[in-house]
Design a protein around this motif. Structure first.
Motif, mmCIF file in Angstrom:
data_model
loop_
_atom_site.group_PDB
_atom_site.id
_atom_site.type_symbol
_atom_site.label_atom_id
_atom_site.label_comp_id
_atom_site.label_asym_id
_atom_site.label_seq_id
_atom_site.Cartn_x
_atom_site.Cartn_y
_atom_site.Cartn_z
ATOM 1 N N TYR A 213 3.114 -16.401 8.520
ATOM 2 C CA TYR A 213 2.940 -16.821 7.118
ATOM 3 C C TYR A 213 2.562 -15.636 6.243
ATOM 4 O O TYR A 213 1.469 -15.576 5.671
ATOM 5 N N GLN A 214 3.456 -14.696 6.139
ATOM 6 C CA GLN A 214 3.311 -13.537 5.266
ATOM 7 C C GLN A 214 4.714 -13.185 4.772
ATOM 8 O O GLN A 214 5.714 -13.657 5.304
ATOM 9 N N PRO A 215 4.831 -12.354 3.733
ATOM 10 C CA PRO A 215 6.154 -12.147 3.104
ATOM 11 C C PRO A 215 7.204 -11.524 4.004
ATOM 12 O O PRO A 215 8.395 -11.857 3.889
ATOM 13 N N PHE A 216 6.812 -10.616 4.904
ATOM 14 C CA PHE A 216 7.812 -9.834 5.622
ATOM 15 C C PHE A 216 8.537 -10.631 6.700
ATOM 16 O O PHE A 216 9.750 -10.482 6.865
ATOM 17 N N THR A 217 7.823 -11.465 7.449
ATOM 18 C CA THR A 217 8.462 -12.151 8.572
ATOM 19 C C THR A 217 9.632 -13.038 8.164
ATOM 20 O O THR A 217 10.721 -12.930 8.741
ATOM 21 N N PRO A 218 9.486 -13.944 7.177
ATOM 22 C CA PRO A 218 10.667 -14.745 6.807
ATOM 23 C C PRO A 218 11.817 -13.911 6.259
ATOM 24 O O PRO A 218 12.992 -14.231 6.496
ATOM 25 N N ALA A 219 11.496 -12.823 5.532
ATOM 26 C CA ALA A 219 12.561 -11.954 5.026
ATOM 27 C C ALA A 219 13.278 -11.256 6.170
ATOM 28 O O ALA A 219 14.511 -11.124 6.173
ATOM 29 N N ILE A 220 12.512 -10.801 7.161
ATOM 30 C CA ILE A 220 13.104 -10.123 8.316
ATOM 31 C C ILE A 220 13.998 -11.077 9.103
ATOM 32 O O ILE A 220 15.124 -10.739 9.482
ATOM 33 N N GLU A 221 13.498 -12.292 9.354
ATOM 34 C CA GLU A 221 14.283 -13.263 10.124
ATOM 35 C C GLU A 221 15.540 -13.681 9.369
ATOM 36 O O GLU A 221 16.588 -13.926 9.976
ATOM 37 N N THR A 222 15.439 -13.763 8.041
ATOM 38 C CA THR A 222 16.631 -14.094 7.251
ATOM 39 C C THR A 222 17.661 -12.978 7.329
ATOM 40 O O THR A 222 18.860 -13.232 7.500
ATOM 41 N N LEU A 223 17.200 -11.735 7.214
ATOM 42 C CA LEU A 223 18.111 -10.597 7.293
ATOM 43 C C LEU A 223 18.744 -10.512 8.681
ATOM 44 O O LEU A 223 19.944 -10.223 8.808
ATOM 45 N N ARG A 224 17.966 -10.773 9.732
ATOM 46 C CA ARG A 224 18.518 -10.796 11.091
ATOM 47 C C ARG A 224 19.602 -11.869 11.207
ATOM 48 O O ARG A 224 20.662 -11.641 11.796
ATOM 49 N N GLY A 225 19.326 -13.032 10.659
ATOM 50 C CA GLY A 225 20.300 -14.107 10.755
ATOM 51 C C GLY A 225 21.601 -13.768 10.043
ATOM 52 O O GLY A 225 22.686 -14.078 10.540
ATOM 53 N N LEU A 226 21.489 -13.118 8.888
ATOM 54 C CA LEU A 226 22.691 -12.778 8.128
ATOM 55 C C LEU A 226 23.506 -11.694 8.817
ATOM 56 O O LEU A 226 24.740 -11.734 8.817
ATOM 57 N N LEU A 227 22.838 -10.712 9.409
ATOM 58 C CA LEU A 227 23.550 -9.572 9.999
ATOM 59 C C LEU A 227 23.917 -9.784 11.464
ATOM 60 O O LEU A 227 24.909 -9.221 11.935
ATOM 61 N N LEU A 228 23.109 -10.579 12.180
ATOM 62 C CA LEU A 228 23.295 -10.697 13.625
ATOM 63 C C LEU A 228 23.701 -12.095 14.066
ATOM 64 O O LEU A 228 23.936 -12.319 15.259
#
Length: 263
Positions: A213-228
Motif C-alpha cells: 500500500y504505497q505508490p510504487f508497488t501498484p505502478a511497478i506491477e502495472t508496468l510489469r503487466g503491460l510489458l511482460l
C-alpha cells in the motif's frame, strides 16, 4: 495577449531556462541517474542467479530476473531524477532569483510550471537511458502490443508528473539544497521497500502491507503487466489513483507555498 497565451509563453521561457541549467550542470542528473543503473547491474550480475532461483522456486535464470527487475528500476529512476528537481527549486528560492521574478511582469506560476515540465522531460530521458542499458544486458518485452506500449509510456509520464509536483513542494519548503535533497530521499527509499526486487508475497507477513500500500508497488506491477503480460488486477486503477492524488496534492501544496508571503 490573453492570460493563457502569457502563461504558455512565460512557462516556455522558464522551461528553456531549466533545461539550459541542466545542460550546464549535468553532474547532479548524472549522479542520480547512476544509482538505478548501478542497482540494475549489481542485482543482475551479482545477485541475479540467487534471486531468480528464490523467486521462481527452481533453477537460476538471470534473464527472467532481468525481466522482473527492470520495471521497478525504471520507476526508481523517475524517483531519483525528481530529487534533482527539489534541489533546483530550493536553489531558486534561496539564491534570490524567485524574488527577482516576483517583481517582473511574468505569469506567476510559470516558474514552477517550467520546473515541472523540465523535470518530466528529464525523467523520461533518464528512463530511456536506463531502459537502453536493460535491453543491452538482456531485457525483452513479452508480446506487448502497441496499445500496451502506449499505456506504459502514459503511466511513466503520469508517475513522473506526480512525483515532480511532490518534489517541487519539498524544494519550496527546504531552507537549502542539502535539506531539499534529504527531504526528497523517500522518493528513492520507497522503491527499495516495494516489489522492485522481490514479490510482495515473499516478504514477511507484517511487512507486506507496507510494501503493497504505497505508490510504487501498484505502478511497478502495472508496468510489469503491460510489458511482460503478467496479471495487473487492481493495480492498474490503484496506480492511476496514486498518481492523480499525488499530483493534486503536490500541485496544491506547491501553489500554496509559492504564493505565500516570501520569507
Amino acid at each position: 495577449m490573453s492570460s493563457l497565451s502569457l502563461a504558455v509563453r512565460d512557462s516556455s521561457t522558464m522551461l528553456r531556462r531549466n533545461l539550459l541549467h541542466a545542460r550546464r550542470y549535468p553532474s547532479l542528473t548524472l549522479n542520480l541517474l547512476l544509482t538505478p543503473i548501478m542497482m540494475l547491474l549489481l542485482f543482475v550480475y551479482v545477485f541475479g542467479d540467487v534471486m531468480s532461483a528464490g523467486i521462481g522456486g527452481g533453477g537460476a535464470d538471470r534473464s527472467a530476473y532481468i525481466a522482473y527487475l527492470t520495471p521497478g528500476l525504471v520507476l526508481m529512476t523517475i524517483g531519483s531524477t525528481t530529487i534533482g528537481t527539489a534541489v533546483s527549486v530550493s536553489n531558486d528560492m534561496t539564491e534570490g532569483i524567485i524574488a527577482r521574478f516576483r517583481t517582473m511582469a511574468i505569469h506567476r506560476g510559470s516558474v514552477i510550471i517550467g520546473h515541472v515540465i523540465g523535470s518530466v522531460l528529464q525523467s523520461i530521458l533518464s528512463v530511456v537511458l536506463v531502459g537502453a542499458v536493460a535491453v543491452a544486458i538482456g531485457f525483452r518485452s513479452t508480446d506487448a502490443t502497441v496499445l500496451e506500449w502506449f499505456a506504459a509510456f502514459a503511466l511513466l509520464v503520469l508517475f513522473a508528473t506526480a512525483l515532480t509536483w511532490i518534489a517541487v513542494g519539498m524544494g519550496l519548503i527546504s531552507p537549502n539544497a542539502e535539506a531539499a535533497s534529504n527531504n526528497a530521499l523517500p522518493l528513492i527509499f520507497l522503491p527499495l521497500i516495494s516489489s522492485t526486487f522481490v514479490p510482495v508475497d515473499a516478504m514477511p507477513g507484517w511487512f507486506q502491507p507496507i510494501a503493497e500500500y504505497q505508490p510504487f508497488t501498484p505502478a511497478i506491477e502495472t508496468l510489469r503487466g503491460l510489458l511482460l503480460g503478467s496479471e495487473i488486477g487492481h493495480n492498474g486503477w490503484l496506480a492511476v489513483a496514486w498518481c492523480v492524488g499525488l499530483a493534486a496534492l503536490g500541485y496544491a501544496w506547491s501553489k500554496s507555498v509559492f504564493n505565500g508571503d516570501p520569507k
